[in-house]
Motif scaffolding. Sequence first.
Motif, PDB file in Angstrom:
ATOM      1  N   ASP A 244      47.734 135.959 -18.967  1.00 43.92           N
ATOM      2  CA  ASP A 244      46.885 136.438 -17.873  1.00 43.92           C
ATOM      3  C   ASP A 244      45.561 135.675 -17.857  1.00 43.92           C
ATOM      4  N   ARG A 245      45.056 135.376 -19.036  1.00 39.33           N
ATOM      5  CA  ARG A 245      43.811 134.612 -19.147  1.00 39.33           C
ATOM      6  C   ARG A 245      43.973 133.225 -18.527  1.00 39.33           C
ATOM      7  N   LEU A 246      45.117 132.576 -18.764  1.00 35.30           N
ATOM      8  CA  LEU A 246      45.358 131.257 -18.186  1.00 35.30           C
ATOM      9  C   LEU A 246      45.359 131.308 -16.665  1.00 35.30           C
ATOM     10  N   VAL A 247      45.977 132.342 -16.104  1.00 33.65           N
ATOM     11  CA  VAL A 247      46.001 132.488 -14.643  1.00 33.65           C
ATOM     12  C   VAL A 247      44.574 132.549 -14.105  1.00 33.65           C
ATOM     13  N   GLY A 248      43.708 133.261 -14.805  1.00 32.20           N
ATOM     14  CA  GLY A 248      42.328 133.396 -14.364  1.00 32.20           C
ATOM     15  C   GLY A 248      41.538 132.100 -14.391  1.00 32.20           C
ATOM     16  N   LEU A 249      42.024 131.109 -15.151  1.00 29.88           N
ATOM     17  CA  LEU A 249      41.321 129.819 -15.236  1.00 29.88           C
ATOM     18  C   LEU A 249      41.658 128.903 -14.065  1.00 29.88           C
ATOM     19  N   ILE A 250      42.802 129.138 -13.431  1.00 30.80           N
ATOM     20  CA  ILE A 250      43.222 128.287 -12.319  1.00 30.80           C
ATOM     21  C   ILE A 250      42.255 128.468 -11.154  1.00 30.80           C
ATOM     22  N   GLY A 251      41.697 127.380 -10.703  1.00 26.21           N
ATOM     23  CA  GLY A 251      40.748 127.448  -9.601  1.00 26.21           C
ATOM     24  C   GLY A 251      39.293 127.369 -10.020  1.00 26.21           C
ATOM     25  N   MET A 252      39.018 127.456 -11.338  1.00 24.25           N
ATOM     26  CA  MET A 252      37.628 127.311 -11.787  1.00 24.25           C
ATOM     27  C   MET A 252      37.145 125.899 -11.509  1.00 24.25           C
ATOM     28  N   SER A 253      35.878 125.756 -11.148  1.00 27.61           N
ATOM     29  CA  SER A 253      35.346 124.439 -10.794  1.00 27.61           C
ATOM     30  C   SER A 253      35.279 123.493 -11.983  1.00 27.61           C
ATOM     31  N   THR A 254      35.229 124.031 -13.194  1.00 26.29           N
ATOM     32  CA  THR A 254      35.112 123.191 -14.383  1.00 26.29           C
ATOM     33  C   THR A 254      36.444 122.940 -15.072  1.00 26.29           C
ATOM     34  N   VAL A 255      37.525 123.523 -14.556  1.00 23.25           N
ATOM     35  CA  VAL A 255      38.829 123.431 -15.227  1.00 23.25           C
ATOM     36  C   VAL A 255      39.890 122.895 -14.278  1.00 23.25           C
ATOM     37  N   GLU A 256      40.653 121.922 -14.771  1.00 25.57           N
ATOM     38  CA  GLU A 256      41.874 121.473 -14.102  1.00 25.57           C
ATOM     39  C   GLU A 256      43.014 121.714 -15.085  1.00 25.57           C
ATOM     40  N   LEU A 257      43.809 122.741 -14.834  1.00 24.49           N
ATOM     41  CA  LEU A 257      44.882 123.128 -15.747  1.00 24.49           C
ATOM     42  C   LEU A 257      46.231 122.742 -15.166  1.00 24.49           C
ATOM     43  N   GLY A 258      46.926 121.842 -15.867  1.00 20.25           N
ATOM     44  CA  GLY A 258      48.249 121.415 -15.454  1.00 20.25           C
ATOM     45  C   GLY A 258      49.294 121.835 -16.467  1.00 20.25           C
ATOM     46  N   ILE A 259      50.457 122.241 -15.988  1.00 17.47           N
ATOM     47  CA  ILE A 259      51.567 122.622 -16.867  1.00 17.47           C
ATOM     48  C   ILE A 259      52.684 121.602 -16.697  1.00 17.47           C
ATOM     49  N   VAL A 260      53.127 121.008 -17.812  1.00 17.51           N
ATOM     50  CA  VAL A 260      54.253 120.072 -17.781  1.00 17.51           C
ATOM     51  C   VAL A 260      55.524 120.902 -17.939  1.00 17.51           C
ATOM     52  N   PRO A 261      56.347 121.030 -16.890  1.00 10.88           N
ATOM     53  CA  PRO A 261      57.490 121.953 -16.928  1.00 10.88           C
ATOM     54  C   PRO A 261      58.603 121.478 -17.857  1.00 10.88           C
ATOM     55  N   LEU A 262      59.289 122.439 -18.455  1.00 13.72           N
ATOM     56  CA  LEU A 262      60.527 122.137 -19.168  1.00 13.72           C
ATOM     57  C   LEU A 262      61.519 121.564 -18.153  1.00 13.72           C
ATOM     58  N   GLY A 263      62.181 120.495 -18.511  1.00 21.76           N
ATOM     59  CA  GLY A 263      63.164 119.897 -17.618  1.00 21.76           C
ATOM     60  C   GLY A 263      62.602 118.889 -16.648  1.00 21.76           C
ATOM     61  N   ALA A 264      61.276 118.686 -16.655  1.00 18.56           N
ATOM     62  CA  ALA A 264      60.693 117.695 -15.746  1.00 18.56           C
ATOM     63  C   ALA A 264      61.018 116.290 -16.241  1.00 18.56           C
ATOM     64  N   PRO A 265      61.319 115.353 -15.333  1.00 22.67           N
ATOM     65  CA  PRO A 265      61.514 113.951 -15.747  1.00 22.67           C
ATOM     66  C   PRO A 265      60.222 113.422 -16.372  1.00 22.67           C
ATOM     67  N   LEU A 266      60.346 112.781 -17.521  1.00 24.94           N
ATOM     68  CA  LEU A 266      59.169 112.308 -18.254  1.00 24.94           C
ATOM     69  C   LEU A 266      59.279 110.822 -18.553  1.00 24.94           C
ATOM     70  N   GLU A 267      58.140 110.156 -18.579  1.00 23.75           N
ATOM     71  CA  GLU A 267      58.082 108.747 -18.957  1.00 23.75           C
ATOM     72  C   GLU A 267      58.074 108.582 -20.477  1.00 23.75           C
ATOM     73  N   LEU A 268      57.770 109.668 -21.194  1.00 27.99           N
ATOM     74  CA  LEU A 268      57.745 109.638 -22.663  1.00 27.99           C
ATOM     75  C   LEU A 268      57.985 111.046 -23.173  1.00 27.99           C
ATOM     76  N   THR A 269      58.227 111.177 -24.471  1.00 25.38           N
ATOM     77  CA  THR A 269      58.443 112.494 -25.053  1.00 25.38           C
ATOM     78  C   THR A 269      57.125 113.268 -25.086  1.00 25.38           C
ATOM     79  N   PRO A 270      57.175 114.607 -25.202  1.00 21.59           N
ATOM     80  CA  PRO A 270      55.954 115.406 -25.114  1.00 21.59           C
ATOM     81  C   PRO A 270      54.891 115.106 -26.153  1.00 21.59           C
ATOM     82  N   LYS A 271      55.263 114.491 -27.277  1.00 22.38           N
ATOM     83  CA  LYS A 271      54.290 114.076 -28.295  1.00 22.38           C
ATOM     84  C   LYS A 271      53.517 115.261 -28.869  1.00 22.38           C
ATOM     85  N   HIS A 272      52.423 114.914 -29.568  1.00 21.20           N
ATOM     86  CA  HIS A 272      51.550 115.901 -30.196  1.00 21.20           C
ATOM     87  C   HIS A 272      50.305 116.108 -29.334  1.00 21.20           C
ATOM     88  N   GLY A 273      49.549 117.138 -29.660  1.00 23.03           N
ATOM     89  CA  GLY A 273      48.329 117.400 -28.919  1.00 23.03           C
ATOM     90  C   GLY A 273      47.234 116.399 -29.243  1.00 23.03           C
TER      91      GLY A 273
END
Length: 280
Positions: free
Chosen positions: A191-220
């Motif tokens: 729920d906290r993540l949902v509240g961050l979407i739309g904040m002027s200081t935050v751009e939150l993107g989710i990489v979906p499971l099953g999405a075509p990728l140019e590389l493996t998900p790697k580490h953080g």
Amino acid sequence: MSTDFQSARVALGARLRELRAEAGENGKDFAARLGWQRSKVSRLENGKQTATADDLTAWAAAAGVPEQAADLASRLRGLESQQRSWRRQLTAGNRPVQDRYVVEYQQTATMRGYEATVIPGLFQTPDYARHLFAKNAVVMQSPRDTEAAVAARMRRQEVLYEAGKLFRVLLWEGALHALVCPREVMAGQLDRLVGLIGMSTVELGIVPLGAPLELTPKHGFWIFDEERVIVETINTELSFDSPDDLALYGRVWDALNAAAGYGAQAHRLIARARHLIAPA
């Protein structure tokens, strides 16, 4: 100075001593060849002083092996990468580490980050953070200062409300489903993540499971002001600031970002995880 840093500096000094010895020079004569004080040669060889890039170039030339300058420079960059053992950093508990991050985030204007397994500390709820710190203290066998660490992590989040900041963060969808805490706590975290979407200081993107990728998900990893990259492994925190490393991690972030969903799509992915993880 960290033990890891000092160990790397001693290793570099040993290599310098080896090159001098292979050139058939004693310390006094080698210092004279370089136009340095004898004490400087001794300090560098014994890991008591950090060499500069110019020092290493001059050393290689004086030893008659200028082609070794590149290797020495690489060793210096490795030393400057500031590899820091988590067990040593956590000797006094989690709070000192969190306090350091508060300062680092305050000094950062723009950040690009990616996490594959955990909700970033910048977005964590107190309850979610509390469970992570408690479990981490057990694994790392560090002091259990959980409440102080949680308070420091929440102070870090104050930067989200500062004008002029921008946090561009990517999450692998799997992190939304990782139950590192009770279900009700994870539900609140989503729920906290949902509240961050739309904040002027935050751009939150989710990489979906099953999405075509140019590389493996790697580490953080986290890129601070396009000047420094922080990578956390299980036992070590790594910091890189060379142009090559910054460019590499920038390309990886761009490739992951190309597969990420924002706005309504990110909201749907979080909602899906929230539905699946909801308390029974």
